[in-house]
Write an enzyme that holds these catalytic residues in place. Structure first.
Site, PDB file in Angstrom:
ATOM      1  N   PRO A   1       0.777  -1.261   0.000  1.00 29.44           N
ATOM      2  CA  PRO A   1       0.000   0.000   0.000  1.00 29.44           C
ATOM      3  C   PRO A   1       0.803   1.303   0.000  1.00 29.44           C
ATOM      4  O   PRO A   1       0.653   2.126  -0.906  1.00 29.44           O
ATOM      5  CB  PRO A   1      -0.848  -0.122   1.270  1.00 29.44           C
ATOM      6  CG  PRO A   1      -0.932  -1.591   1.559  1.00 29.44           C
ATOM      7  CD  PRO A   1       0.363  -2.161   1.085  1.00 29.44           C
TER       8      PRO A   1
ATOM      9  N   THR B   1       2.456   2.241  -5.824  1.00 29.82           N
ATOM     10  CA  THR B   1       2.508   3.675  -6.159  1.00 29.82           C
ATOM     11  C   THR B   1       3.157   4.415  -4.998  1.00 29.82           C
ATOM     12  O   THR B   1       2.623   4.422  -3.884  1.00 29.82           O
ATOM     13  CB  THR B   1       1.094   4.227  -6.394  1.00 29.82           C
ATOM     14  OG1 THR B   1       0.443   3.422  -7.373  1.00 29.82           O
ATOM     15  CG2 THR B   1       1.147   5.660  -6.874  1.00 29.82           C
TER      16      THR B   1
ATOM     17  N   LYS C   1       3.158   7.905 -12.713  1.00 29.07           N
ATOM     18  CA  LYS C   1       2.001   7.303 -12.029  1.00 29.07           C
ATOM     19  C   LYS C   1       1.254   8.347 -11.188  1.00 29.07           C
ATOM     20  O   LYS C   1       0.025   8.396 -11.190  1.00 29.07           O
ATOM     21  CB  LYS C   1       2.489   6.145 -11.156  1.00 29.07           C
ATOM     22  CG  LYS C   1       1.445   5.495 -10.300  1.00 29.07           C
ATOM     23  CD  LYS C   1       0.371   4.801 -11.114  1.00 29.07           C
ATOM     24  CE  LYS C   1      -0.750   4.312 -10.223  1.00 29.07           C
ATOM     25  NZ  LYS C   1      -1.904   3.828 -10.962  1.00 29.07           N
TER      26      LYS C   1
ATOM     27  N   LYS D   1      -3.521   8.867  -0.528  1.00 28.82           N
ATOM     28  CA  LYS D   1      -2.047   8.836  -0.437  1.00 28.82           C
ATOM     29  C   LYS D   1      -1.412   9.339  -1.741  1.00 28.82           C
ATOM     30  O   LYS D   1      -0.512  10.182  -1.726  1.00 28.82           O
ATOM     31  CB  LYS D   1      -1.628   7.376  -0.147  1.00 28.82           C
ATOM     32  CG  LYS D   1      -0.169   7.040  -0.216  1.00 28.82           C
ATOM     33  CD  LYS D   1       0.249   6.222  -1.443  1.00 28.82           C
ATOM     34  CE  LYS D   1      -0.518   5.004  -1.792  1.00 28.82           C
ATOM     35  NZ  LYS D   1      -0.075   4.232  -2.920  1.00 28.82           N
TER      36      LYS D   1
HETATM   37  P1  NAD Z   1      -4.562  -3.791  -1.190  1.00 32.41           P
HETATM   38  O1  NAD Z   1      -4.733  -3.112   0.090  1.00 32.41           O
HETATM   39  O2  NAD Z   1      -5.736  -4.472  -1.818  1.00 32.41           O
HETATM   40  O3  NAD Z   1      -3.405  -4.906  -1.055  1.00 32.41           O
HETATM   41  C1  NAD Z   1      -2.179  -4.674  -0.434  1.00 32.41           C
HETATM   42  C2  NAD Z   1      -1.639  -6.000   0.087  1.00 32.41           C
HETATM   43  O4  NAD Z   1      -0.349  -5.743   0.669  1.00 32.41           O
HETATM   44  C3  NAD Z   1      -2.510  -6.639   1.190  1.00 32.41           C
HETATM   45  O5  NAD Z   1      -2.745  -8.001   0.893  1.00 32.41           O
HETATM   46  C4  NAD Z   1      -1.682  -6.457   2.468  1.00 32.41           C
HETATM   47  O6  NAD Z   1      -1.876  -7.521   3.397  1.00 32.41           O
HETATM   48  C5  NAD Z   1      -0.261  -6.437   1.907  1.00 32.41           C
HETATM   49  N1  NAD Z   1       0.677  -5.688   2.760  1.00 32.41           N
HETATM   50  C6  NAD Z   1       0.430  -4.576   3.483  1.00 32.41           C
HETATM   51  N2  NAD Z   1       1.555  -4.193   4.123  1.00 32.41           N
HETATM   52  C7  NAD Z   1       2.519  -5.087   3.788  1.00 32.41           C
HETATM   53  C8  NAD Z   1       3.892  -5.233   4.128  1.00 32.41           C
HETATM   54  N3  NAD Z   1       4.513  -4.341   4.929  1.00 32.41           N
HETATM   55  N4  NAD Z   1       4.562  -6.283   3.617  1.00 32.41           N
HETATM   56  C9  NAD Z   1       3.964  -7.164   2.785  1.00 32.41           C
HETATM   57  N5  NAD Z   1       2.669  -7.072   2.412  1.00 32.41           N
HETATM   58  C10 NAD Z   1       1.959  -6.039   2.910  1.00 32.41           C
HETATM   59  O7  NAD Z   1      -3.925  -2.723  -2.196  1.00 32.41           O
HETATM   60  P2  NAD Z   1      -3.923  -2.743  -3.800  1.00 32.41           P
HETATM   61  O8  NAD Z   1      -5.144  -2.058  -4.281  1.00 32.41           O
HETATM   62  O9  NAD Z   1      -3.568  -4.080  -4.299  1.00 32.41           O
HETATM   63  O10 NAD Z   1      -2.730  -1.697  -4.060  1.00 32.41           O
HETATM   64  C11 NAD Z   1      -1.366  -2.039  -3.858  1.00 32.41           C
HETATM   65  C12 NAD Z   1      -0.500  -0.921  -4.412  1.00 32.41           C
HETATM   66  O11 NAD Z   1      -0.803  -0.742  -5.810  1.00 32.41           O
HETATM   67  C13 NAD Z   1      -0.713   0.443  -3.771  1.00 32.41           C
HETATM   68  O12 NAD Z   1       0.505   1.150  -3.707  1.00 32.41           O
HETATM   69  C14 NAD Z   1      -1.692   1.128  -4.717  1.00 32.41           C
HETATM   70  O13 NAD Z   1      -1.625   2.535  -4.618  1.00 32.41           O
HETATM   71  C15 NAD Z   1      -1.225   0.591  -6.050  1.00 32.41           C
HETATM   72  N6  NAD Z   1      -2.236   0.515  -7.118  1.00 32.41           N
HETATM   73  C16 NAD Z   1      -3.524   0.108  -6.864  1.00 32.41           C
HETATM   74  C17 NAD Z   1      -4.433   0.049  -7.917  1.00 32.41           C
HETATM   75  C18 NAD Z   1      -5.874  -0.388  -7.708  1.00 32.41           C
HETATM   76  O14 NAD Z   1      -6.716  -0.120  -8.586  1.00 32.41           O
HETATM   77  N7  NAD Z   1      -6.218  -1.067  -6.614  1.00 32.41           N
HETATM   78  C19 NAD Z   1      -4.035   0.376  -9.213  1.00 32.41           C
HETATM   79  C20 NAD Z   1      -2.704   0.745  -9.452  1.00 32.41           C
HETATM   80  C21 NAD Z   1      -1.816   0.821  -8.383  1.00 32.41           C
END
Ligand code: NAD
Length: 331
Positions: free
Chosen positions: A98, A128, A203, A279
């Site tokens: 995250p 991101t 991004k 964020k």
């Molecule tokens: P999410 O919250 O669904 O998943 C994040 C995962 O990371 C969870 O399973 C959590 O348990 C794990 N996690 C948290 N802290 C951790 C740590 N310290 N070590 C290991 N694992 C850890 O989030 P997401 O939507 O999959 O987004 C992840 C990243 O991708 C973010 O940076 C977000 O901004 C970016 N992103 C998200 C999207 C979207 O549409 N969801 C699109 C592009 C980019």
């Protein structure tokens, strides 16, 4: 399977960036690379499923064991108990966590990726984050002789599911070229943006635009509804008119108006959490100050989502829930 490959070359000439984009088609079916993956959430789980379909062995870590169950059941995947173990057992490692603090936790420290990766392993951060975080990791990785790129993605969960993400990558061109085939197992475009941190800059710019577009669409559809017009009819009008956006067409914030898989039609779940967009908008404001770029719309969007995520009801809901928030406002 054939996918599009894009290389973008930007040159600053005559006061303007000149960009040339080269497209070629390339087969993405390379097998048996041991891929480590950390952060198996809404994005990571879908990205891993596509790596799995393309025959890659997966070494997975997520503090939430439930996140990994389906991938293990899919075969050729195992779970380990720390980033260090992922680093020791993988040829390539992706991180999709995250916040910048999570990224730093995973990469640095004695149990982190950098201290435990083999020299030939490439580390790839698709989370991101701000460009400073990407550069900090690169400096530490380079000091240990390990290669690192920032490779955030656009296209959100629908593209992660369909394997059509766009990777926007910062780092040495040779490393990006070496990674292309693997990235194309999860995406349809790989764009080299320049040095480390430039993927993160691209991004943050994209997500500032996305937030402004989502807010504009939500305000418009709420205005139509309150003025007596069906938001579905208004969406149909937008989508053949000058107000059409990626949001109005493919990620509509009104429940039941877009496809049945949009987060708004699923109680605003399994999408892009509002707290993550808040964020990104905050980080976009950071680089806006650093680069002395006026971004009044970006600033307003950032304030909008700061207020939204202070409400527990919305913080973990998809960012399109801004529509529900607006519906609840008077005047
Ligand atoms: P999410 O919250 O669904 O998943 C994040 C995962 O990371 C969870 O399973 C959590 O348990 C794990 N996690 C948290 N802290 C951790 C740590 N310290 N070590 C290991 N694992 C850890 O989030 P997401 O939507 O999959 O987004 C992840 C990243 O991708 C973010 O940076 C977000 O901004 C970016 N992103 C998200 C999207 C979207 O549409 N969801 C699109 C592009 C980019």
């Amino acid at each position: 399977m054939f996918r599009s490959m894009i290389t973008a070359k930007s040159l600053f000439q005559n006061g303007q960036f000149q960009t040339t984009i080269k497209r070629t088609l390339k087969c993405s079916s390379i097998n048996n690379v041991k891929v480590g993956f950390i952060g198996i959430g809404n994005m990571g789980s879908n990205m891993c499923a596509n790596l799995q379909k393309n025959g890659h062995e997966l070494i997975l870590y997520d503090p939430n064991p439930n996140a990994i169950k389906d991938l293990i059941a899919g075969g050729n995947a195992r779970s380990v108990s720390s980033p260090a173990e992922v680093a020791q057992q993988s040829e390539r490692v992706f991180t999709m966590v995250p916040f910048p603090t999570d990224v730093l936790n995973v990469y640095t420290g004695p149990n982190g990726l950098i201290a435990n990766a083999r020299k030939e392993t490439i580390l790839i951060d698709s989370s991101t984050v701000d460009p400073e975080t990407s550069k900090k990791i690169e400096t530490e990785a380079t000091a240990k002789g390990i290669r690192f790129v920032d490779a955030p993605v656009t296209g959100a969960v629908p593209a992660a599911r369909a394997g059509t993400l766009t990777f926007i990558v910062g780092g040495p061109k040779e490393t990006v070229d070496e990674l292309r085939e693997l990235l194309l197992c999860m995406g349809k475009n790989v764009i080299h943006c320049g040095t480390t941190g430039m993927g993160s800059v691209a991004k943050l710019c994209n997500n500032m635009m996305l937030a402004i577009s989502m807010i504009g669409t939500a305000e418009t559809l709420n205005l139509a509804r309150r003025s007596g017009l069906d938001p579905k009819l208004m969406t149909d009008i937008l989508n053949i008119s000058s107000g059409r956006t990626w949001v109005s067409e493919g990620y509509n914030p009104v429940p039941g108006v877009g496809s049945s898989t949009t987060p708004s039609s699923n109680d605003y779940d399994k999408g892009f959490r509002s707290s993550l967009l808040a964020k990104d908008l905050n980080l976009a404001q950071l680089i806006s100050v650093q680069s002395q770029s006026p971004t009044p719309m970006g600033s307003t969007a950032s304030q909008y989502y700061r207020i939204l995520v202070n409400n527990e009801k919305y913080a973990d809901k998809d960012f399109s829930a801004i529509y529900e928030f607006l519906k609840g406002q008077k005047n």
